[in-house]
Design a protein around this motif. Structure first.
Motif, PDB file in Angstrom:
ATOM      1  N   ASN A   9       8.364  -6.240   7.002  1.00 19.71           N
ATOM      2  CA  ASN A   9       9.131  -4.995   7.008  1.00 19.71           C
ATOM      3  C   ASN A   9       8.411  -3.854   6.299  1.00 19.71           C
ATOM      4  O   ASN A   9       8.942  -2.742   6.238  1.00 19.71           O
ATOM      5  CB  ASN A   9      10.494  -5.204   6.340  1.00 19.71           C
ATOM      6  N   ASN A  11       6.619  -0.747   5.620  1.00 11.66           N
ATOM      7  CA  ASN A  11       6.494   0.404   6.519  1.00 11.66           C
ATOM      8  C   ASN A  11       5.086   0.994   6.430  1.00 11.66           C
ATOM      9  O   ASN A  11       4.825   1.934   5.664  1.00 11.66           O
ATOM     10  CB  ASN A  11       7.543   1.466   6.164  1.00 11.66           C
ATOM     11  N   GLU A 294      10.659   8.472   8.870  1.00 18.43           N
ATOM     12  CA  GLU A 294      10.548   7.079   8.451  1.00 18.43           C
ATOM     13  C   GLU A 294      11.489   6.784   7.281  1.00 18.43           C
ATOM     14  O   GLU A 294      12.054   5.688   7.195  1.00 18.43           O
ATOM     15  CB  GLU A 294       9.102   6.745   8.069  1.00 18.43           C
ATOM     16  N   VAL A 298      14.471   3.985   7.493  1.00 22.89           N
ATOM     17  CA  VAL A 298      14.695   2.911   6.519  1.00 22.89           C
ATOM     18  C   VAL A 298      16.129   2.951   6.006  1.00 22.89           C
ATOM     19  O   VAL A 298      16.754   1.908   5.794  1.00 22.89           O
ATOM     20  CB  VAL A 298      13.687   3.021   5.356  1.00 22.89           C
ATOM     21  N   GLY A 364      13.026  -0.743   2.213  1.00 21.61           N
ATOM     22  CA  GLY A 364      12.652  -1.280   3.520  1.00 21.61           C
ATOM     23  C   GLY A 364      12.271  -2.742   3.463  1.00 21.61           C
ATOM     24  O   GLY A 364      12.582  -3.519   4.376  1.00 21.61           O
ATOM     25  N   LEU A 372      11.808  -3.473  12.153  1.00 21.36           N
ATOM     26  CA  LEU A 372      10.621  -3.433  13.011  1.00 21.36           C
ATOM     27  C   LEU A 372      10.807  -4.298  14.257  1.00 21.36           C
ATOM     28  O   LEU A 372      10.049  -4.203  15.203  1.00 21.36           O
ATOM     29  CB  LEU A 372       9.391  -3.911  12.231  1.00 21.36           C
TER      30      LEU A 372
END
Length: 387
Positions: A9, A11, A294, A298, A364, A372
């Motif tokens: 996970n 990022n 992003e 999250v 995240g 994802l």
């Protein structure tokens, strides 16, 4: 502590976007004023180290001490008013260890600390957030640090911090009626202030704030105060599509003529526009949008409300500051003195932003499901049997 972490996970897109944008900033800073480039590189390295630390420390563990972060913010802001350095008519910096010591801006740290505090506080009071008593307590808690920042004076940071906390309130389910009342009061007040200034009347703002707005409204009447913004727009326009190139020595360069006094800080986007052109400017904007996106992405997969609110707070800081800074540099707004996230020179700003990114990465890593692998069915094959 790491049993809830899922490394798949992590990022990577967020990390790459932050690093890429910081590198662009370092290159442009070096072109604007090479004396600050090495310091910004140190800031990036320090920021990445701190980002990694905060990505590994469970955010829920940190948020157990949420009142500590609030109290630290208040103490730092009070110290600024008592012991701070005066620069350009404002007291916003603390100096530790004499001339060769550490100089930092507590309001930048305060934005992250306040996001951490309110993320936990709002989660704890999610059920009663719209009750009169809770509304009153919440606004008192908001107004104390905002009043201290405004006292420096730093109106732009006060507004940004207020907007960031407001987005967090909206995300937790704050009453739309109350938000409408606030807008109903603030919008006419802002309109009245601008109209009063435009007509040359009195204003509720301090002297330098009045001057900045008047220079924006009437640049021909305030040429000395408007020169910075006017030259900034000229620099961006002169860059055209591909720019004049980094580190150019062209005599026609606005940067080389020292027509922009804060080229490496608040007006770094003007240097980027002149030297990297439209293409470079768009790359900076796209990277900023990716970082904010992003963070929001999250937030949607956070395992609790505090994680979701914290991501929204960090995304709001980056989005609002970027929007305001670019508007100022392009003449859409009056000069505010806000840095462009990850691009402008400033170690306090850069390192604290990486703290925020580290917290987002941590959230995240502990997402309630693998964002994802969106669209895959829940089950032991994908999620270790957790449903």
């Amino acid at each position: 502590m790491f049993r809830n972490y899922r490394l798949k996970n992590l990022n990577i897109r967020l990390i790459i976007a932050c690093v890429a944008l910081t590198i662009v900033g370092i290159l442009v800073i070096g072109s604007a004023n090479k004396n600050y480039q090495n310091k910004q590189i140190i800031g990036m390295v320090l920021g990445l180290i701190i980002m990694t630390i905060f990505a590994l420390i469970d955010y829920q563990f940190l948020l157990q001490y949420y009142y500590v972060f609030y109290i630290l913010t208040i103490i730092l802001l009070l110290m600024v008013l008592v012991l701070g350095d005066n620069s350009h008519g404002a007291v916003r910096w603390l100096q530790i260890g004499g001339d060769n010591g550490i100089r930092f801006q507590p309001s930048e740290i305060g934005k992250i600390f306040l996001c951490m505090f309110f993320a936990k506080y709002l989660m704890n009071h999610e059920e009663d957030i719209n009750k009169p008593k809770r509304i009153l307590i919440t606004f008192i808690l908001m107004m104390i640090p905002l009043a201290l920042i405004l006292k420096e004076p730093d109106l732009s940071t006060t507004i940004v911090t207020f907007l960031v906390l407001s987005f967090m309130l909206i995300a937790v389910g704050f009453s739309g009626k109350i938000i409408a009342i606030i807008l109903g009061i603030s919008v006419p007040l802002i309109t009245f202030t601008l109209v009063s200034l435009y007509r040359g009347g009195s204003s509720i703002l301090t002297g330098y704030q009045d001057t900045r707005i008047m220079a924006w409204l009437h640049p021909e009447k305030y040429p000395d105060d408007a020169r910075q913004q006017q030259n900034s727009m000229m620099a961006i326009g002169s860059g055209q599509f591909f720019g004049k190139g980094l580190y150019n020595e062209s005599a026609t360069s606005v940067k080389n003529g020292n027509y922009i006094s804060e080229a490496h800080t608040d007006f770094i986007f003007a240097v980027a526009g002149e030297e990297l052109g439209f293409i470079g400017s768009i790359i900076i904007i796209v990277l900023l949008c990716i970082i904010a996106y992003e963070c929001v992405k999250v937030s949607k997969k956070a395992k609790d409300t505090s994680g979701r609110l914290l991501c929204i707070g960090i995304a709001s800081i980056i989005s609002i500051q970027s929007f305001v800074n670019i508007c100022v540099v392009t003449g859409i707004m009056p000069n505010t003195g806000l840095p462009l996230p990850f691009v402008s020179y400033g170690l306090t700003s850069l390192v604290t932003l990486y703290v925020g990114i580290g917290l987002v990465l941590n959230i995240g890593l502990q997402a309630k499901k693998n964002y994802l692998d969106e669209g895959k069915p829940l089950g032991s094959r994908y999620y270790g049997g957790e449903i």
